[in-house]
Each structure stands twice: as structure tokens, then as C-alpha cells.
Write an enzyme that holds these catalytic residues in place. Structure first.
Site, PDB file in Angstrom:
ATOM      1  CB  CYS A  41      51.016  36.248  18.920  1.00 14.71           C
ATOM      2  SG  CYS A  41      52.280  35.097  17.758  1.00 14.71           S
ATOM      3  CB  CYS A  52      47.171  34.941  13.820  1.00 15.47           C
ATOM      4  SG  CYS A  52      47.574  33.272  13.817  1.00 15.47           S
ATOM      5  CB  CYS A 106      53.310  36.517  -1.970  1.00 11.53           C
ATOM      6  SG  CYS A 106      54.853  37.487  -2.369  1.00 11.53           S
TER       7      CYS A 106
END
Length: 394
Positions: free
Chosen positions: A55, A58, A352
Site C-alpha cells: 500500500c 505508508c 510541507c
């Protein structure tokens, strides 16, 4: 041949040895053998989720908290060092598992069923998630029901599914359109059964609200702000609180503050009692902030302004005791260039992207600012995504 020790984790999540060998899914302290196998070290934990590492939600579930925090610090320090900068980098504030209050999943009909989840790493294939250790419980609780709804609605093509936890419950925004009475009835029944705050669809022409029993808001700085469908929001509540705390510390007792790239007002509404000028290019966001601030009696002047096309000038910047910047990933090159020439005493910079932050930081420092400190914030747990807040002063 003796195995090499993994000494750090690179930007994309690979472990790296002192001589530059890379190994996927390696943690600091692991031993990398000549045949490429790994012997886990003291910082290598068992990933909690069955879907890891397939996935793409993560990348770093194999790291314990100490090595994950070290990874975040190293990312920031490395970006600054590339511009010959260094400063006090504080211990990261990490969001706990299962606290992500907004997420974008992907859905598609395949093999006679709906798959819903994150995309695989470096792939468009969708991992049909059966568990998730990052999503807030109220978001994950809708995953299985959404599969059934999308099957009933006859989803034919791939669609993005965005969920956000708001004051009234979860907003669901689906990148597709569903016409007809049967679809409308199915959507209403789903929303009623699962206490959905708003259900909207977007076929590329803009969001269309299909269910919203009461106006959806998000509370920022104690003020309920109307929440336009699919709006940006800090990923976790505690991450938002950490960034607000760092910004308040950065600007101190400033009486007048410019909040640039203000969004819905995460910082503008939290800087009481300062008088705040808030600039934002998104029309829906700035109108929400303007109305909310007026109703709450906050001293916020909201300006619909694209800071990439029209950054504040040196003269305009000189009117403020402090400036807060929270740009997108691209950073704020032109605005930072103007700030470097201004006499604004203090800057609070929220980023960010360590790389664009370091580039802008170099311009500010070349203009006479000092980078006082950086506060890393790990909102995107087990991800290579790094956020921070920093203070610059003259």
C-alpha cells in the site's frame, strides 16, 4: 564478507549504508548482507498493517518512532545543508496512529467488485484496504459501506474518493457523477445510515452537493468556518495544533500580521489579539474565512489574492510586525525574494516540502534574516512526507 550497517534512511525511504548501498525496507541499525538480505536491528519494528509495504499510504512502517523522528530531522537538515544553512532543529512532534482526518482514496470496478483504497507504491494499482492504521476511525468506518454504495451506483471508471472529518461529521467527495432517482435515493439512504455530514460529486465541472442537512463547518481558532467541498485542511488535529503553536511562538506579540496563503484561516483565526491581513488565491476558501471572521468579530482582513502572480511588495510587507507563510509544496520563491528585501522583523514559515523551504530560507538569510529554529511536525505518520514550521528574524 562482513555485513554493512544501515546508518540512515534516504528521502524515498530506502536504508543506506556508509558506503552508499541502498536497501528497501531497512531501518538504521539493520545489517545488510552481500546477497541483499537484511538482519533486523534495534530500530526495525514489525509493521502493524497487513497491507504494508504494498500500500502506498505508508512507506516507513518498519521504523520505530526514534528512527522515524531521526528520518524527519535528517530530511530537513539535508535540505538546509544543500544551501549551506543550519539551525536548531527541534524534536519532531509526531501524530499518533489512526488520527488522519482527511484522506484521498481511489476506487475502481474490477473483477466484478469495487476496490477502494490507496494506490500501490509507484503504481496505479489500488490496494483494497481491509485495515488502516493511519485513518481516523470515523473515516475508516465508511470504507466498507462506500464499497457497497459505489457498487449499487454502478461505478464504471476509476474515481477519487476524498473524505474529511468536519464539525458535523465526515464529508465525502467522489470524483464521478451518478444520475437518476435510484442513485439519489441510494446516496440519501447511505448518508442517513452513516451520519454523513455532506456528500458531493464532481465529474470535472466542480463539486455538486447531493446531501448536506446542515451547513458543514470546520472550527479554526475557536471559530466555525464554512467548509467548501474538498477544501484543504491540516491532516491531523494534533498536527494542526503543533503548527499553530509554533507559529504563535514565531510571531510572538506582533500587533499586525500578514498571513499569506491563508486558506480557510488556520493561522489567521488563531493569532488573537493581532490584527491580521489574510491573503489566499482560492476564492471559496477566502470567502469562507471572510464571513466567519466577520461573524466572530475577529480582526481579519481577507483578501482574494494570488500570491504567485501578485506577491506582496516590499512596501506592503513593511507595514507588518510579522509575516506568516504557508505555501503549497512549490514554496514561495517570489514572495520570499520580496521578503528578503523588506524590513519585517519576524517571519513564521510553515512548509510541507523541506527542499522548497530550504531554497526560500537561503534567499531570506541572504537578505539579512536569521533562521532561529525549525519545528518538524510528523502529521503523515510512516510517510516520507515531512512538514515543519520555522522562525526567521532580523
Amino acid at each position: 564478507m562482513n555485513p554493512d550497517t544501515i546508518i540512515r534512511v534516504a528521502a524515498r525511504g530506502d536504508g543506506v549504508t556508509a558506503d552508499g548501498r541502498h536497501a528497501a525496507l531497512a531501518a538504521p541499525g539493520d545489517r545488510l548482507h552481500a546477497d541483499g538480505t537484511l538482519t533486523p536491528g534495534p530500530h526495525h519494528q514489525t509493521p502493524p498493517c497487513r497491507h504494508f509495504p504494498e500500500c502506498g499510504g505508508c512507506q516507513l512502517q518498519h521504523l520505530d518512532d526514534a528512527s522515524y523522528a531521526r528520518f524527519i530531522i535528517d530530511r530537513i537538515a539535508g535540505a538546509l545543508a544543500a544551501h549551506e544553512l543550519e539551525t536548531d532543529i527541534r524534536a519532531p512532534i509526531l501524530s499518533p496512529p489512526n488520527t488522519r482526518r482527511r484522506a484521498s482514496l481511489h476506487a475502481e470496478a474490477k473483477g466484478g467488485r469495487i476496490r477502494l483504497g490507496f494506490a500501490e507504491a509507484s503504481s496505479h494499482a489500488i490496494v483494497d484496504i481491509q485495515e488502516c492504521h493511519i485513518l481516523a476511525p470515523e473515516l475508516f468506518a465508511l470504507v466498507a459501506p462506500l464499497r457497497k454504495l459505489l457498487a449499487r451506483l454502478g461505478l464504471k471508471r476509476r474515481a477519487d474518493v476524498q473524505m474529511t472529518s468536519c464539525d458535523q461529521g465526515v464529508e465525502v467527495l467522489i470524483g464521478a457523477s451518478f444520475d437518476g432517482l435510484a442513485a439519489a435515493e441510494a446516496i440519501i439512504a447511505f448518508c442517513q445510515q452513516h451520519n454523513v455530514a455532506r456528500f458531493a460529486t464532481d465529474d470535472g465541472m466542480g463539486p455538486e452537493t447531493r446531501w448536506e442537512p446542515e451547513p458543514v463547518t470546520i472550527t479554526l481558532g475557536g471559530v466555525p468556518v464554512p467548509f467548501p467541498p474538498g477544501s484543504f485542511l491540516q491532516a491531523t488535529r494534533d498536527g494542526e495544533a503543533a503548527l499553530i503553536g509554533a507559529v504563535r511562538e514565531a510571531v510572538g506579540q506582533a500587533g499586525t500580521v500578514a498571513d499569506l496563503f491563508a486558506g480557510l484561516g488556520t493561522f489567521a483565526l488563531s493569532l488573537v489579539p493581532a490584527r491580521v491581513y489574510a491573503a489566499e488565491a482560492g476564492r471559496d476558501a477566502i470567502m469562507s474565512l471572510k464571513g466567519a471572521a466577520a461573524r466572530a468579530g475577529r480582526q481579519v482582513f481577507a483578501d482574494h489574492r494570488d500570491l504567485y502572480r501578485r506577491p506582496l511588495t516590499v512596501e506592503e510587507l513593511g507595514r507588518f510586525d510579522a509575516v506568516v507563510l504557508d505555501p503549497p509544496r512549490a514554496g514561495a520563491r517570489d514572495q520570499a525574494a520580496a521578503l528578503a528585501q523588506a524590513r519585517t522583523p519576524v517571519i513564521g514559515y510553515v512548509s510541507c516540502n523541506p527542499s522548497s523551504f530550504a531554497r526560500d530560507a537561503m534567499m531570506l538569510c541572504e537578505g539579512g534574516y536569521r533562521l532561529d529554529w525549525v519545528q518538524p511536525v510528523g502529521q503523515f505518520r510512516w510517510s516520507t512526507h515531512v512538514e515543519l514550521a520555522a522562525r526567521f528574524s532580523r
